[in-house]
Design an enzyme around this catalytic site. Sequence first.
Site, PDB file in Angstrom:
ATOM      1  N   LYS A  48       0.903  -1.285   0.020  1.00 15.55           N
ATOM      2  CA  LYS A  48       0.070  -0.113  -0.006  1.00 15.55           C
ATOM      3  C   LYS A  48       0.847   1.230   0.119  1.00 15.55           C
ATOM      4  CE  LYS A  48      -3.825   2.092   2.283  1.00 15.55           C
ATOM      5  NZ  LYS A  48      -4.792   2.318   3.491  1.00 15.55           N
ATOM      6  N   ASN A  79     -14.446   3.891  -0.445  1.00 16.80           N
ATOM      7  CA  ASN A  79     -13.243   4.028   0.470  1.00 16.80           C
ATOM      8  C   ASN A  79     -12.841   5.382   0.734  1.00 16.80           C
ATOM      9  OD1 ASN A  79     -11.091   3.322   1.947  1.00 16.80           O
ATOM     10  ND2 ASN A  79     -10.532   1.709   0.635  1.00 16.80           N
ATOM     11  N   PHE A 138      -0.260   8.648  -8.599  1.00 16.64           N
ATOM     12  CA  PHE A 138      -0.577  10.206  -9.260  1.00 16.64           C
ATOM     13  C   PHE A 138      -2.076  10.351  -9.083  1.00 16.64           C
ATOM     14  CE2 PHE A 138       3.415  11.401 -12.137  1.00 16.64           C
ATOM     15  CZ  PHE A 138       4.250  10.703 -11.124  1.00 16.64           C
ATOM     16  N   CYS A 140      -4.582   9.355  -5.985  1.00  9.34           N
ATOM     17  CA  CYS A 140      -5.349   8.926  -4.743  1.00  9.34           C
ATOM     18  C   CYS A 140      -6.593   9.743  -4.862  1.00  9.34           C
ATOM     19  CB  CYS A 140      -4.507   9.261  -3.445  1.00  9.34           C
ATOM     20  SG  CYS A 140      -5.413   9.003  -2.033  1.00  9.34           S
ATOM     21  N   LYS A 179       0.449   5.332 -11.596  1.00  4.26           N
ATOM     22  CA  LYS A 179      -0.896   4.899 -11.429  1.00  4.26           C
ATOM     23  C   LYS A 179      -1.828   6.114 -11.601  1.00  4.26           C
ATOM     24  CE  LYS A 179      -3.893   2.348  -8.376  1.00  4.26           C
ATOM     25  NZ  LYS A 179      -3.682   1.625  -6.758  1.00  4.26           N
ATOM     26  N   THR A 207      -8.999   4.146  -8.243  1.00  2.11           N
ATOM     27  CA  THR A 207     -10.328   4.308  -7.887  1.00  2.11           C
ATOM     28  C   THR A 207     -11.037   5.531  -8.572  1.00  2.11           C
ATOM     29  OG1 THR A 207     -10.121   5.127  -5.978  1.00  2.11           O
ATOM     30  CG2 THR A 207     -10.440   2.837  -5.872  1.00  2.11           C
ATOM     31  N   CYS A 355     -39.715  -3.154 -25.142  1.00  2.00           N
ATOM     32  CA  CYS A 355     -40.027  -2.890 -26.679  1.00  2.00           C
ATOM     33  C   CYS A 355     -41.086  -1.753 -26.729  1.00  2.00           C
ATOM     34  CB  CYS A 355     -40.051  -3.875 -27.519  1.00  2.00           C
ATOM     35  SG  CYS A 355     -40.376  -3.650 -29.028  1.00  2.00           S
ATOM     36  N   CYS A 382     -32.804  -2.885 -32.312  1.00  2.00           N
ATOM     37  CA  CYS A 382     -32.092  -2.007 -31.023  1.00  2.00           C
ATOM     38  C   CYS A 382     -31.494  -3.097 -30.075  1.00  2.00           C
ATOM     39  CB  CYS A 382     -32.987  -1.115 -30.366  1.00  2.00           C
ATOM     40  SG  CYS A 382     -34.207  -1.691 -29.149  1.00  2.00           S
ATOM     41  N   CYS A 385     -34.733  -5.802 -26.194  1.00  2.00           N
ATOM     42  CA  CYS A 385     -35.425  -6.883 -25.552  1.00  2.00           C
ATOM     43  C   CYS A 385     -34.329  -7.956 -25.273  1.00  2.00           C
ATOM     44  CB  CYS A 385     -36.346  -7.301 -26.982  1.00  2.00           C
ATOM     45  SG  CYS A 385     -35.470  -7.542 -28.366  1.00  2.00           S
TER      46      CYS A 385
END
Lengths: 411, 420
Positions: A48, A79, A138, A140, A179, A207, A355, A382, A385
Amino acid sequence: MFKKVDLSIDFLGIHLDSPFVLSAAPPTDELEMAEHGLEEGWAGVILKTTSVEGNPVELKNPMMSSFGPMSRKVVGLGNIDLISHHHIDVVSSRVEYLKKKFPNKMIAASIMGASKEDWQNLVYRLKKAGADLIECSFSCPQGSMGEEPGKMLAQSIEATEKVTRWVKEAADTTPVLIKITPQVTDIVEVAKAVKRGGADGITASNTIPSLLGVDIYTFEPYPSLFGSGAYSGLSGPAIKPITLRTIAEIAKNVDIVISGNGGAFNWRDAVEFMAVGASNVQFCTLPMHYGFRSIRDLKSGFEHYLKEMGFKSPSEIVGKALKNIKNQEDLVNPKTRSDIDLDRCIGCGLCYAACNDGGHMAISFDSKTRKPYVNEEKCTGCAMCMQVCPVDAIKMKEVLDSNEYYFVERR
Amino acid sequence: MGRNLDLTQALIEAERCLYCYDAPCEKACPAHVPIPEFIQSIRTGNLKGSMELITLANPSIGVCGEVCPEEQFCQSVCTRSAIDYPIKIRELHKFVTDNVKLTDLELQLPPLNGKKVAIIGGGPAGLACARELRRFGVKPVIFEKKELGGIPAQEISKERLPYNIVREEAKQILTLFGAEVKDKKISDLQDLLGEFDAIFVATGLTEELELDIKGVNLQNVHTARKLLKTIKSSLRTDVGKRVGVIGGGNVAVEVAAALKREDPSRDVEVVYRRGLKELKAFKDEIDEALELGVGFQFLAIPVEIKGENSVEGLVVRRARLGAPDESGRRVFEEVEGSDFFIPYTDIVIAIGQKAQEIFPEIKKTHNGLIEVNENFETSVKGVFAGGDIVRGASTIVESVSDGKKAAIAILQYLQGGKNV
C-alpha cells in the site's frame, strides 16, 4: 493429475507466475496480509502506498461503504482511505523481508511524495530494500501532496511529466509504473506525458472519486462519521466499464506497458482487461470481499479459458480486442431484427414491456399463449429486448446473402 | 427460509421476481392482488406503497397472508418456475402485512352518500363487501349473531391462524371503515329491504353434513366444526385416546391436526374413501398433519360405528379406485367382503358442510345453495349473495373476492346500473 497451461508472464522484466497481483490497497497494508496473499498464490504484491516519515496520515473510520441492489451485494465499494499510515521505513523493511521469503514473487511498493526530494528519497530507499518495481500514485482520490494538495497529480499533464521524470531519474533500471486516474478530460494526453517522463508503464487506473450515497432520512452521506462524510474512491464491478475504456484508449494511442486495475472481479474480467491492452491485472475489491483464496478460481478459470481457446500463454491475448474497438461513425449498420426462441421463452413479457415502452413497439404479446411475437417491419434491432430477457431466449439476427448472422451480447 | 422473512430475505426473494408483464400470478389470485407491483415496491424499500396495493385489492390481507393456499393460486403459475422455483409470494405478502399496519397508512374515505346496505353474515365475504361499499360512500351494516370473522375466527386453529390477526382485521373494518354491527337474526328480507337500499347475504355454510350409517348417534361421535370451535376457544375437548376422523377435506385434516396438537399421545387417523392424491385438503395442511403424526386410512369406506352406548370402533370396507369422473377425480368402488374393524374411542364426522335453510323467497340450487347471476344478484330484487352460501365450501380468498365484486355490483345497482 491435470494438464496445466503455463500462466507465467514477463512483466517489465519481472517474472510473474500468473498475471494476477494484489494492488496497492488495504489488502497489502500489513506484512502478514501480504505474506498470506503470496502464500495463497498471488503472483505479487504492491504494498500500500507509502510516504516519507513525518508526513502524518490520519485515517478516519468507518472508511468503507458500498452500494448495490436492495439485497446489498457489493457492486461498488467506496473507500475514504488515504495512503498507508506505515511510512517508508516500515515499508522498505517489509520489502526486504518479503523479497527474502518469496524470491520468486514480485515484491513491489507504491509511493507518494510532496517534493522532488521526497519522491526520489522514497525511490532510493525502496531500491535499496530490493523492490522489484515501484508504482507511483498520481491519483489518490483523496488528493496528492505537494504543489496542489487535494488535486490529483495525474490531472495535470505538466506535473505528471515532471514528477515521472524525477522518479525515473532516481529509479534508473528499476521499473516504474505511474498510477493514473480516469477522471480527466483526455486520458491519452496523460498517458503520453507519462511516456515522455520516461516511466516503464502505466497503471490504469485508480479508484474513481465518488459519493457513495446519502441517507434519505437523515441526509448524512455514506460512510457517515457522526453525520458527516466525504467523497470516496469507488472500486469494484461498478467501475469495470470505465477502466476497460481507459485501458483501451491508452493502448490504442500510446505505446506503453499497461497494468490493468480497477473493477476486475473474476477471471473473465481479467481476460477482458488483457484483451483491451493490459499486460497484467491488479486486484483489490475481490480479495477485500472474498479473501485471498479468490486467486484459486482466478487462475483456474483463466487457465481453462486459455486451454479452451488454444492460447499457449497469457501474453497472446493482450490487445486482441483493440482492432475491433472503433468510433461509432465507423461502424457498419447491420439490418438486424429480434429473433425470439419461443421454445426457450418462459412468457414473462419483459421483452414486450421493454420494446413497447423503451424500444420501437415492435413486439406484441399473446396473453393466451403467453408468447411474444416480433413485427419485423417495426423492429429496428436495437437489442433492448435481448438485454432484459431473463433466460437469454432472444438474439439479434441479420439475414445477409441468404446467410444468417447472429448478434449475441453477453450482458 | 421460513414463513417469516426478515428484511434481507425479503429483498433477496423480491429480487428473484421477474416483474412479468401481464403476470399470471395476478390473474390466478381470486382477489387480483397486483403481485408484481407489490413485490417491486418491496424491492425498492417502499413497504407502505406495497401495503397500499395489497390492501386495495384484498380487504382480508392478514388472514390471507397466513392461510391462503398459494400453491393452488398465485404460486402455481409463477413464471419463475420455468427457471428454478416459484417466488414465495405468500411469504412476501406476509412480510409486508407484518411490517406495515393499515393504521400506518392514511385512509381517505369519501363522505357517506346516504345509501345503506345490510350485510348478513360477518365472515370474509361480508367483511370484504362492507369495506368496499364504504370505500365508495355507502354505509355498511353487518348483521352477525356470533363473532365477526366467520370460519377463520371460529374454526381455523390458532397455530395456523393467530386469533389476533382475524380480530384485528375485523376491528379495522369497523373502526377505520365505519361499519356497524347488529347482533340480530334476520327472518324477513322484505322488512330489511324497507330499511336498506340493498342486501348482501353471506351467511356461509353453517350446517354439517350428516353421515348416514349405523351408530352415528352413539356417545363419542362428534362433529368436526364443534370440536374446532371448542379448541379455538381454548377449551379442552373430551375426546379419547384413539380417534377416527371421517372425511378428506380441509376440515377433516384440520380437526385431526388440532386433536393431535391438543394431546400428542392421542392416536388420530383420517379415514378416507380415496387415496392420498385425491385428498381435497390443501397440501400444506396435509404436510402439517403428517408432521404432527396424524395417520391416514386410505381407501376405507365407513360402514358402521360399533358400540353399546359409547363408540368401540368403526367397521370399514376396502375401496379401490376406478376411472376418473367428470371432474377428473378417480371414483371409488367398494370391494365386497373386505370389511374390517378398527378400534376407536371416538369418531369425528367431517364430511362437509351445507347451507342452513334460510330465506325461502330466494331461489336455491339443488344443493340448497343460493343461486345468483354473474352480478351476484339473487332471484329477489335488491338482494345479492356471495361466499360459501353461493359457491359451497371454498377458500377465504375466494370469499373475499366475492365480497369485493358483489360490492361493485351493488354500487352499480344503487346507481341504476351505471358503472362506478
